[in-house]
Design a protein around this motif. Sequence first.
Motif, PDB file in Angstrom:
ATOM      1  N   LYS A  73      40.733  33.416  10.550  1.00 12.77           N
ATOM      2  CA  LYS A  73      39.570  33.443   9.656  1.00 12.77           C
ATOM      3  C   LYS A  73      39.245  34.847   9.162  1.00 12.77           C
ATOM      4  O   LYS A  73      38.371  35.021   8.325  1.00 12.77           O
ATOM      5  N   SER A  74      39.952  35.839   9.668  1.00 14.90           N
ATOM      6  CA  SER A  74      39.682  37.226   9.302  1.00 14.90           C
ATOM      7  C   SER A  74      40.182  37.527   7.886  1.00 14.90           C
ATOM      8  O   SER A  74      41.319  37.208   7.539  1.00 14.90           O
ATOM      9  N   THR A 150      41.184  22.502  10.590  1.00 13.99           N
ATOM     10  CA  THR A 150      40.515  22.815   9.327  1.00 13.99           C
ATOM     11  C   THR A 150      39.014  22.582   9.368  1.00 13.99           C
ATOM     12  O   THR A 150      38.289  23.080   8.503  1.00 13.99           O
ATOM     13  N   ASP A 154      33.055  28.006  11.596  1.00 13.55           N
ATOM     14  CA  ASP A 154      33.182  29.456  11.769  1.00 13.55           C
ATOM     15  C   ASP A 154      32.390  29.962  12.970  1.00 13.55           C
ATOM     16  O   ASP A 154      32.858  30.831  13.702  1.00 13.55           O
TER      17      ASP A 154
END
Length: 171
Positions: A73-74, A150, A154
């Motif tokens: 996610k970075s 998916t 977050d």
Amino acid sequence: MRRLALIALIALAACKEEVAEAPPPAALTEAALSYFCQMNVAEHGGPKGQIHLKGHPQPLFFAQVRDMLAYLKSPERDAEITAIYVSDMGRADSWDHPGPDNWTEAANAIYVVEAGVRGGMGAPEIVPFADAGAAQSFIGAYGGRALPMTEIPDDAVLAPVDLDADLETPA
């Protein structure tokens, strides 16, 4: 007409993308170091992750799946990812010994989030399974909910962590 067909064929050939075959998962050895902390991955319990990058001969290993998902996610990563694998905890010997080669493709795994279990580095863990039944059995014992990769929120990956929280370490 032949000229038009030849032009179309050349255009299609030029647009054809080369699809590289994904590298197989690497066995977890005593030499594997966790990407973020550079600690020995095998010395920590719980599920692991590995990410293969284009042009890199060895994968990046992660002592916790949560850490691997944070990397994904970075926005700062720039190398092309060629494969991602996670420990299949349905085939693990135990929480402390997730196994050196029981990997499953991360995109196909089922992840148990919010189970309140402690991963190898002490943070809440997101637990992967190749089999939905194994994930449901884990949920029956430890709580949580099953999600595809998916749909993992977050905040389950990037939020601050209370290392003093009352978390379980599964058997």
